[in-house]
Design an enzyme around this catalytic site. Structure first.
Site: not given
Length: 678
Positions: A105, A170, A173, A176, A335, A362, A378
């Site tokens: 990306q 990118h 969306h 940005y 993701g 979270c 994570c």
């Protein structure tokens, strides 16, 4: 072996490139120096291993995190072309060995969404900054636009030379820079890059044309695309189901833009929703519905013939398989769920859904850590981003291990120790595993928390951990163990406020787990995350709720993502929850909470006085009498470490809330790190 979800696990063409299945890893940024080389801006071996692990886990298409084509953040794909091409081959080869494909990306960065870089990351035209609305971001010159377009082409060529299968732009969306060009509410230009939709799309067209000219027509170019903005105004996002006037991109214009991008030459649309003004659509917290963007994304699929992907709390393979079978979608985008469990796709195809470790949405280990300048990881998977250094290996010496307490931290310690081959005995004093997390998981929007509890319980059974409930361990019972993990949790803080000993005053755990709040008027004492979630849950049920917070701010939880924070603030506003800060309840009597608020002369958004007069250093006491049929107190916890202090020794480990009450991530990580070395 029978393959489950046959449509989800069928191949797909993106341009000339075939991906082996319909699961794509959404861009989850890797920016820290340990994972992204400062010299070559290629991923280090550890950074590449993070992606390779997801490919090995069965993900068909890996889309890497954004890589700037301009040097506004201190790194750029063009900084060291030879080094980038050379070092990226480790990632490309590692993913290709699994049969999966890689898109990189490329980004033109943030425009008005820049954080602390005002003036460095330009917007299409002068416009207020997202994070500090008192600041105005400068507009781009036409020379800069031309340079950005050229840099996209040069960056894409480097990706191609490094062995990449395609690039993703990118982005139109999330608000940005390129999205700001396309949306008239943000783009105030008066030249050929502003005004009409054709003009606002000009840079989007020029980018893909430049890439195709540099890399050939057969090199796939995906566009990250938000179908609908859900923007009510600057810095205001709409929640699901809310009636509002769309200030960003609406459905009508969105479908026109989608068709135009296919005409321009884009080979895929990777879709979600939202803007930085409505950040919780692009990064949905647990308060958002599952697959929250799917209905909108399927509208795009109706008007284009190129592949369409959907992301956003999309972790249900049965739903993905069905909509793909019906021709309503092409790719399931995940993701954070792939951070929580990189093996999720393999488990899907094998029908082992109960073995998938769930993402709890979270944002603490992913976005939270990224914006603290740390490695991505994570909350429920400490090995994320450390796939090799945190891999669990068989213990050289098999031990007899005692775990005291069956909360999340205790179960994680037991799980890790059992995987390493130890004999593990876990004792829990109550009649069920989970500790305070059982209460935290009770609201209807915490279905993933409940799934995490179920996953842990299954791990205990599958790993043959000796679990004994309704048993409180004493000091005398802790002998004859090689290692002991004390995970005795915490107890709620109590208040001695007059009137708080009555039947209509409840503490958070009891309110969540057992007691139905029947009154119409409810006062929540404590504006932390738990208090605000209880307030939202009750207000959604029709209660008139007031939050009383002693400090100057609510939701003051460390690591809380702006996406979660902003959505909760919108929810409290939408459901008309009253928030009184710098305030305490003096007494509760005859259904009235007597509250004293301390009014201080804080500056307004323009850094000027909010009041007509000075209030002094102590502020001005302001009394309130608030109707309260019920009061719920949520003011935190105190560690229960008495047993640990009684048996403290080198082989005794204090973990979880028993050490320090914080959050799920801290409990899991501490338990993992202690147990992986035991």
């Amino acid at each position: 072996m029978t393959s489950h979800f046959t449509h989800l696990f069928s191949p797909l063409q993106i341009g000339p490139v075939e991906i082996p299945n319909r699961i794509a890893m959404m861009p989850m940024g890797v920016f820290s120096p340990r994972l992204l080389s400062p010299e070559t801006v290629a991923y280090t071996k550890e950074g590449a291993d993070y992606y390779i692990a997801r490919a090995k886990g069965g993900t068909g298409l890996i889309i890497t995190g954004l890589m700037p084509v301009v040097d506004n953040m201190g790194f750029c794909i063009l900084s060291n072309p030879e080094g980038y091409v050379k070092d990226m081959k480790y990632l490309m080869d590692g993913v290709h060995e699994t049969g999966s494909k890689v898109f990189v990306q490329l980004t033109s960065l943030t425009g008005r969404a820049n954080h602390g870089l005002t003036g460095i990351c330009p917007a299409p035209a002068p416009i207020q900054n997202v994070w500090d609305p008192t600041k105005i971001d400068r507009g781009m010159s036409k020379e800069e636009i031309k340079q950005y377009v050229e840099n996209f082409a040069k960056g894409a060529k480097l990706v191609q030379e490094a062995g990449g299968d395609g690039v993703e732009i990118h982005a139109v969306h999330e608000g940005y820079l390129l999205d700001q060009f396309v949306i008239s509410f943000f783009n105030r230009r008066t030249d050929e890059y502003g005004g009409s939709l054709e003009n606002r799309l000009r840079i989007i067209k020029e980018i893909v044309e430049a890439i195709k000219a540099a890399c050939g027509q057969d090199f796939p170019v995906s566009m990250r695309y938000s179908v609908k903005s859900y923007v009510k105004d600057f810095n205001r996002g709409a929640i699901p189901g809310e009636e509002f006037e769309e200030k960003g991109r609406d459905y009508e214009e969105s479908l026109i833009v989608a068709k135009k991008m296919e005409e321009f030459g884009y080979d895929m649309l990777n879709c979600d929703n939202g803007s930085y003004d409505s950040w919780f659509w692009a990064h949905p917290p647990m308060y958002m519905p599952k697959a929250c963007n799917l209905e909108d994304v399927m509208k795009v699929k109706e008007v284009v013939s190129i592949p369409v992907a959907c992301a956003g709390r999309f972790d249900e393979p049965d739903l993905a398989d069905r909509v793909i079978a019906e021709g309503k979608l092409d790719i399931m985008g995940m993701g954070r769920p792939l951070l929580a469990d990189p093996e999720a796709p393999n488990k899907y195809v094998e029908g082992r859904l109960a073995d998938v470790r769930p993402c709890i949405y979270c944002h603490q280990g992913c976005l939270g850590r990224i914006f603290q300048g740390k490695d991505i990881s994570c909350a429920v998977n400490p090995a994320c981003g450390r796939e090799k250094s945190y891999a669990l290996t068989p213990a050289e010496t098999k031990k007899r291990i005692l775990v005291i307490g069956g909360g999340i931290g205790g179960m994680e310690a037991a799980r890790v120790a059992a995987i390493r081959g130890h004999e593990v005995h876990l004792f829990e004093k109550t009649d069920q595993l989970g500790g305070v997390f059982v209460a935290a998981a009770t609201p209807d929007f915490k279905e993933d928390d409940r799934q995490l509890l179920a996953w842990y319980k299954k791990q205990m059974a599958d790993l043959k951990v000796h679990v004994q409930l309704n048993t409180e361990i004493t000091e005398a019972q802790t002998t004859n163990y090689d290692e002991i993990f004390v995970a005795t949790g915490a107890v709620e803080r109590r208040l001695n406020t007059p009137g708080f000993d009555g039947d209509h005053v409840t503490y958070a755990i009891e309110a969540l787990r057992e007691k139905e709040i029947t009154g119409t008027h409810v006062v929540i004492v404590g504006g932390g995350l738990t208090g605000c979630e209880i307030a939202y849950d009750l207000a959604k049920k029709g209660k008139k709720v007031t939050i009383i917070e002693a400090s100057e701010t609510i939701l003051n939880a460390f690591g809380l993502s702006a996406a979660n924070y902003n959505m909760m603030m919108e929810l409290l506003d939408y459901y008309q929850v009253t928030v009184i800060k710098n305030a305490v309840v003096d007494r509760y009597e005859a259904g009235i909470a007597y509250v004293t608020e301390t009014v201080k002369n804080y500056p307004n958004v323009a850094n000027r006085a909010q009041h007509m007069f000075a209030l002094g250093t102590q502020g001005l006491p302001k009394p309130h009498e608030i109707p309260a049929d019920d009061i719920v107190v949520s003011i935190g916890y105190t560690s229960d470490d008495a047993l640990y202090k009684a048996i403290e020794a080198d082989h005794v480990h204090l973990i979880g809330d028993a050490k320090k009450p914080t959050n799920v991530m801290d409990a899991i990580w501490a338990a993992y790190e202690e147990a992986m070395h035991a």
